[in-house]
Design an enzyme around this catalytic site. Structure first.
Site, PDB file in Angstrom:
ATOM      1  N   CYS A   1       0.824  -1.198   0.000  1.00 36.05           N
ATOM      2  CA  CYS A   1       0.000   0.000   0.000  1.00 36.05           C
ATOM      3  C   CYS A   1       0.863   1.255   0.000  1.00 36.05           C
ATOM      4  O   CYS A   1       1.810   1.362   0.773  1.00 36.05           O
ATOM      5  CB  CYS A   1      -0.925  -0.020   1.207  1.00 36.05           C
ATOM      6  SG  CYS A   1      -2.134  -1.341   1.096  1.00 36.05           S
TER       7      CYS A   1
ATOM      8  N   ARG B   1       7.988   3.579   3.152  1.00 35.45           N
ATOM      9  CA  ARG B   1       7.976   2.271   3.818  1.00 35.45           C
ATOM     10  C   ARG B   1       9.329   1.605   3.599  1.00 35.45           C
ATOM     11  O   ARG B   1       9.475   0.695   2.783  1.00 35.45           O
ATOM     12  CB  ARG B   1       6.825   1.408   3.280  1.00 35.45           C
ATOM     13  CG  ARG B   1       5.472   2.015   3.577  1.00 35.45           C
ATOM     14  CD  ARG B   1       4.348   1.119   3.198  1.00 35.45           C
ATOM     15  NE  ARG B   1       4.193   0.018   4.135  1.00 35.45           N
ATOM     16  CZ  ARG B   1       3.290  -0.958   3.974  1.00 35.45           C
ATOM     17  NH1 ARG B   1       2.495  -0.963   2.925  1.00 35.45           N
ATOM     18  NH2 ARG B   1       3.183  -1.931   4.860  1.00 35.45           N
ATOM     19  N   PRO B   2      10.334   2.078   4.348  1.00 34.68           N
ATOM     20  CA  PRO B   2      11.688   1.559   4.144  1.00 34.68           C
ATOM     21  C   PRO B   2      11.793   0.087   4.546  1.00 34.68           C
ATOM     22  O   PRO B   2      10.934  -0.427   5.264  1.00 34.68           O
ATOM     23  CB  PRO B   2      12.542   2.432   5.063  1.00 34.68           C
ATOM     24  CG  PRO B   2      11.615   2.976   6.082  1.00 34.68           C
ATOM     25  CD  PRO B   2      10.260   3.062   5.427  1.00 34.68           C
ATOM     26  N   ILE B   3      12.881  -0.565   4.079  1.00 37.74           N
ATOM     27  CA  ILE B   3      13.094  -1.964   4.461  1.00 37.74           C
ATOM     28  C   ILE B   3      14.458  -2.124   5.124  1.00 37.74           C
ATOM     29  O   ILE B   3      15.001  -3.220   5.187  1.00 37.74           O
ATOM     30  CB  ILE B   3      12.977  -2.912   3.244  1.00 37.74           C
ATOM     31  CG1 ILE B   3      13.873  -2.451   2.091  1.00 37.74           C
ATOM     32  CG2 ILE B   3      11.544  -3.036   2.792  1.00 37.74           C
ATOM     33  CD1 ILE B   3      14.130  -3.559   1.077  1.00 37.74           C
ATOM     34  N   ASP B   4      15.017  -0.988   5.596  1.00 38.76           N
ATOM     35  CA  ASP B   4      16.354  -1.036   6.204  1.00 38.76           C
ATOM     36  C   ASP B   4      16.434  -2.033   7.360  1.00 38.76           C
ATOM     37  O   ASP B   4      17.426  -2.746   7.504  1.00 38.76           O
ATOM     38  CB  ASP B   4      16.778   0.367   6.667  1.00 38.76           C
ATOM     39  CG  ASP B   4      15.769   1.000   7.615  1.00 38.76           C
ATOM     40  OD1 ASP B   4      14.561   0.829   7.375  1.00 38.76           O
ATOM     41  OD2 ASP B   4      16.176   1.638   8.600  1.00 38.76           O
ATOM     42  N   LEU B   5      15.375  -2.111   8.169  1.00 31.74           N
ATOM     43  CA  LEU B   5      15.419  -3.012   9.329  1.00 31.74           C
ATOM     44  C   LEU B   5      15.479  -4.472   8.886  1.00 31.74           C
ATOM     45  O   LEU B   5      16.162  -5.290   9.495  1.00 31.74           O
ATOM     46  CB  LEU B   5      14.204  -2.779  10.225  1.00 31.74           C
ATOM     47  CG  LEU B   5      14.155  -1.394  10.898  1.00 31.74           C
ATOM     48  CD1 LEU B   5      12.821  -1.198  11.621  1.00 31.74           C
ATOM     49  CD2 LEU B   5      15.308  -1.235  11.877  1.00 31.74           C
TER      50      LEU B   5
HETATM   51  C1  UD1 Z   1       1.973  -7.260   5.019  1.00 33.72           C
HETATM   52  C2  UD1 Z   1       1.847  -6.751   6.415  1.00 33.72           C
HETATM   53  O1  UD1 Z   1       1.980  -7.491   7.381  1.00 33.72           O
HETATM   54  N1  UD1 Z   1       1.526  -5.467   6.557  1.00 33.72           N
HETATM   55  C3  UD1 Z   1       1.341  -4.869   7.867  1.00 33.72           C
HETATM   56  C4  UD1 Z   1       2.697  -4.635   8.486  1.00 33.72           C
HETATM   57  O2  UD1 Z   1       3.441  -3.839   7.587  1.00 33.72           O
HETATM   58  P1  UD1 Z   1       4.993  -3.720   7.768  1.00 33.72           P
HETATM   59  O3  UD1 Z   1       5.522  -4.973   8.366  1.00 33.72           O
HETATM   60  O4  UD1 Z   1       5.536  -3.294   6.466  1.00 33.72           O
HETATM   61  O5  UD1 Z   1       5.083  -2.523   8.827  1.00 33.72           O
HETATM   62  P2  UD1 Z   1       6.160  -2.329   9.967  1.00 33.72           P
HETATM   63  O6  UD1 Z   1       5.600  -2.831  11.252  1.00 33.72           O
HETATM   64  O7  UD1 Z   1       7.435  -2.944   9.480  1.00 33.72           O
HETATM   65  O8  UD1 Z   1       6.323  -0.768  10.031  1.00 33.72           O
HETATM   66  C5  UD1 Z   1       6.286  -0.028  11.241  1.00 33.72           C
HETATM   67  C6  UD1 Z   1       7.138   1.194  11.140  1.00 33.72           C
HETATM   68  O9  UD1 Z   1       8.492   0.814  10.982  1.00 33.72           O
HETATM   69  C7  UD1 Z   1       9.087   1.467   9.894  1.00 33.72           C
HETATM   70  N2  UD1 Z   1      10.090   0.573   9.266  1.00 33.72           N
HETATM   71  C8  UD1 Z   1       9.733  -0.699   8.940  1.00 33.72           C
HETATM   72  C9  UD1 Z   1      10.638  -1.543   8.335  1.00 33.72           C
HETATM   73  C10 UD1 Z   1      11.933  -1.068   8.089  1.00 33.72           C
HETATM   74  O10 UD1 Z   1      12.803  -1.775   7.576  1.00 33.72           O
HETATM   75  N3  UD1 Z   1      12.244   0.202   8.435  1.00 33.72           N
HETATM   76  C11 UD1 Z   1      11.356   1.040   9.024  1.00 33.72           C
HETATM   77  O11 UD1 Z   1      11.684   2.174   9.313  1.00 33.72           O
HETATM   78  C12 UD1 Z   1       7.939   1.734   8.974  1.00 33.72           C
HETATM   79  O12 UD1 Z   1       8.229   2.795   8.067  1.00 33.72           O
HETATM   80  C13 UD1 Z   1       6.836   2.078   9.949  1.00 33.72           C
HETATM   81  O13 UD1 Z   1       6.930   3.415  10.323  1.00 33.72           O
HETATM   82  O14 UD1 Z   1       2.536  -3.945   9.713  1.00 33.72           O
HETATM   83  C14 UD1 Z   1       1.952  -2.629   9.606  1.00 33.72           C
HETATM   84  C15 UD1 Z   1       1.953  -2.010  10.994  1.00 33.72           C
HETATM   85  O15 UD1 Z   1       1.134  -2.725  11.847  1.00 33.72           O
HETATM   86  C16 UD1 Z   1       0.579  -2.743   8.993  1.00 33.72           C
HETATM   87  O16 UD1 Z   1       0.098  -1.441   8.732  1.00 33.72           O
HETATM   88  C17 UD1 Z   1       0.618  -3.533   7.691  1.00 33.72           C
HETATM   89  O17 UD1 Z   1      -0.682  -3.813   7.274  1.00 33.72           O
HETATM   90  C1  PEP Z   2      -0.698  -1.791   4.660  1.00 28.57           C
HETATM   91  C2  PEP Z   2      -1.278  -2.942   4.488  1.00 28.57           C
HETATM   92  O1  PEP Z   2      -0.824  -3.953   3.708  1.00 28.57           O
HETATM   93  P1  PEP Z   2       0.650  -4.005   3.041  1.00 28.57           P
HETATM   94  O2  PEP Z   2       1.596  -3.927   4.224  1.00 28.57           O
HETATM   95  O3  PEP Z   2       0.670  -5.315   2.336  1.00 28.57           O
HETATM   96  O4  PEP Z   2       0.796  -2.829   2.144  1.00 28.57           O
HETATM   97  C3  PEP Z   2      -2.545  -3.216   5.179  1.00 28.57           C
HETATM   98  O5  PEP Z   2      -2.854  -4.395   5.304  1.00 28.57           O
HETATM   99  O6  PEP Z   2      -3.218  -2.260   5.635  1.00 28.57           O
END
Ligand code: UD1
Ligand code: PEP
Length: 619
Positions: free
Chosen positions: A26, A31-35
């Protein structure tokens, strides 16, 4: 999709290497993936990024080592990913600051069933997860928990419509924060171990929420809660601390008539607003749910469209393709000719025949026509063969009407029609409501339509009564209760009682668009706001309307002038570099300049640039 990043950990753990593309998901902000990547590195993996792919490799031996990682921010995805990698690593691992979300507990339970050794302990607002790597996992059968966000979304839809609902097979414990809020909003909730009943009340109370990691109110419910609060009897504040920019639904709710303002990562919702159906755009799953919920109480029809929808034609010299609003190439260069998107469809020509593609780039109407025009009011004019047989088709490609009279759209339920030089109006059933009696007639807006009688212009109401006497040499359409008219060769602005709010003094005034009139004085154009204040004094040879808060203006004289863009204050925020510049649409504008055409975003940065001759360049 976002979850595609979750295959990184399992592949790396099992095979010692993985090549995966960056995830989608979405589009509600960064939505970084650094972690995720740091977590893999902590298990000894090397990571390289190449052409949009992540190449990850375990050190020699092809097996990850146990490692320690502390998440600086709670991340559901990174926690799950590291877990799935660590279960097969050599030795023990520790994940600190891990997510507590039920989806993680479900994953842990399943991994344990598969033979993994995991111990999770809650430490304050997060978890500490210890993993002892094993050599292999075994297949199991497992049932996922019910979707807590879907359940909460259905509760919101019920609450807003004043209904009653029973949801079975829900895990109550996972919905604690949400249930508490519905109670505070005035809904009657009965909760049994596996069942929730919600009965809405006539009056919803405002309830502030702060979206935070589990067990707090979920960010995935924030948008739906905002929709609900538009109908509460007061002001509520909805804050998201997980995704600070997850508010793409706010302008769309406002388009439906909500009154919501933003302050950093908080939405301030003024409740009890009557919503009115409209076409709205959605960038993501929960924003769509939010708009559907709002649409349930909006009067009339609400259409939720995809924001990524609009595609823009691009060319590689000979053939045309399309890019999306982010400048990403989405439809291959295969078409001989194309049109712009209109009403969600674009004309495309393949092997000499015209058809139509939709927002996804799919050919929804096969190329088979010798000519095709753009869609207008859900109908397109197409012809076969020599072009003598022309028909109107709908968006399914079915012929709907053989009569070729070009008709206007219905505005406010009426359509203007002409017969033998006289104009009148008919309703949707074809019945003439206002007979053919005017020398000319315009479309209805704000309940009035301009008409010409005895060579002068005035306005009629929907019963055909004169609402504003015909006194003018020209009469424009009403927008927001204001219309431009001409008296004694001068343009002014009148209100709906026909009184001048801007006295006739200008050479020209356009109709109101996005809060601004274009005005001309002494051969120069500028802008006036709807209060009648001249915001940008006339100084340009040519100007266009404001869209996305920017307007194209022609700077300099006709010989050496160029088009640039001004903001509402009149600052030239995009430099005048273009031979032509179109109005912005969804944050993208088409510009051309000597031999080049391209698309810019509202910062003036090129999303796409191509040489009009043979090649194209993607900057
Ligand atoms: C497919 C899935 O399971 N999606 C859910 C998952 O997304 P997702 O797993 O992508 O969300 P995260 O819990 O990782 O994100 C939480 C926070 O951490 C930050 N972040 C995350 C990863 C990273 O490498 N670096 C970083 O900075 C994100 O920008 C955000 O601000 O959890 C979110 C938070 O409950 C939900 O809204 C999404 O629906
Ligand atoms: C943000 C969502 O999904 P995704 O992390 O797959 O984008 C969501 O389920 O609300």
């Amino acid at each position: 999709m976002r979850a595609s990043i979750y295959i990184l950990g399992p592949l790396l753990g099992r095979f010692g290497e993985a090549k995966i593309s960056f995830p989608g998901g979405c589009a509600f902000g960064p939505r970084p993936i650094d972690l995720h990547l740091e977590a893999m590195k902590s298990l000894g993996a090397s990571i390289e990024i190449e052409e949009g792919y992540i190449l990850a490799r375990a050190k020699k031996g092809g097996r990850l080592n146990g490692g320690k990682f502390e998440l600086k921010q709670i991340s559901v995805g990174a926690t799950g990913n590291m877990l799935m990698a660590a279960v097969l690593a050599k030795g023990g691992s520790l994940i600190k600051g891990a997510a507590l979300e039920p989806e993680i507990s479900t994953l842990i339970n399943m991994l344990i069933k598969m033979g993994a050794k995991i111990k999770s302990t809650r430490k304050g607002g997060s978890a500490e997860i210890e993993v002892e790597g094993v050599h292999e996992l075994v297949g199991v059968e497992e049932t996922n928990t019910s979707d807590r966000i879907e359940a909460a979304t259905l509760l919101a839809a019920t609450a807003i419509t004043g209904g009653k609902v029973s949801l079975t097979n829900v895990n109550i414990a996972e919905l604690k924060a949400v249930i508490k809020n519905f109670k505070q909003a005035g809904c009657t909730m009965s909760v049994l171990p596996n069942l929730i009943r919600l009965e809405s009340s006539n009056e919803l109370f405002p309830v502030n929420v702060v979206a935070k990691p589990y067990p707090n109110f979920p960010t995935d419910m924030q948008a739906q809660w905002t929709a609900l609060m538009t109908q509460s009897r007061g002001v509520s504040v909805i804050k998201d601390t997980v995704y600070l920019e997850r508010f793409k639904h706010i302008p769309e709710l406002n388009r439906l008539g909500a009154e919501i303002t933003m302050n950093k990562n908080s939405a301030i919702v003024k409740g009890k607003k009557k919503l009115k159906g409209a076409s709205v755009m959605s960038t993501d799953l929960r924003a769509s749910a939010c708009l559907v919920i709002a649409g349930l109480v909006a009067s009339g029809k609400t259409e939720v469209l995809r924001a990524q929808g609009v595609l823009y034609p691009i060319k590689d010299g000979k053939k045309w393709g399309f890019m999306n609003g982010d400048g990403v190439f989405v439809v291959d260069y295969i078409y001989e000719d194309v049109g712009h998107f209109r009403e969600g469809m674009a004309r495309v020509k393949l092997e000499g025949c015209w058809g139509f593609i939709d927002h996804t780039g799919t050919e929804v109407i096969m190329p088979m026509y010798s000519m095709a025009y753009d869609f207008e009011n859900g109908r397109a004019l197409v012809s076969y063969g020599s072009g003598r047989t022309a028909v109107l088709i709908n968006k399914d490609g079915n012929v709907v009407n053989n009569s070729l009279t070009k008709t206007d759209e219905f505005t406010e339920g009426l359509q203007r029609v002409e017969d033998g030089g006289r104009w009148g109006y008919r309703d949707q059933t074809g019945v003439m409501i206002i007979p053919y009696k005017y020398e000319w007639a315009g479309k209805f807006s704000d309940g009035l339509a301009p008409v010409k009688v005895f060579n002068t212009y005035g306005y009629i109401d929907k019963l055909g009564n004169i609402a504003i006497q015909p006194l003018f040499e020209y009469a424009g359409s009403f927008r927001n209760g204001l219309a431009p008219v001409t008296l004694g060769d001068r343009f002014g602005v009148i209100n709906k009682s026909g009184s001048f709010v801007v006295s006739p003094q200008y050479d020209a005034i356009s109709e109101l668009v996005n809060g601004f009139f274009r005005i001309r004085q002494s051969k120069h154009w500028g802008y006036m706001n709807q209060l009648g204040y001249v915001k940008i004094p006339p100084q340009y040879n040519r100007v266009k309307d404001f869209e996305n808060n920017l307007a194209p203006v022609f700077v300099g004289d006709d010989v050496i002038g160029k088009w640039g863009y001004v903001n509402h204050e009149g600052d030239l925020v995009i430099a005048p570099l273009f031979d032509d510049a179109k109005e912005f649409q969804d944050g993208v504008a088409e510009v051309t300049t000597k031999g080049l055409m391209g698309y810019i975003n509202t910062n003036g940065t090129f999303l796409w640039l191509e040489v009009l001759s043979d090649e194209f360049v993607k900057p």
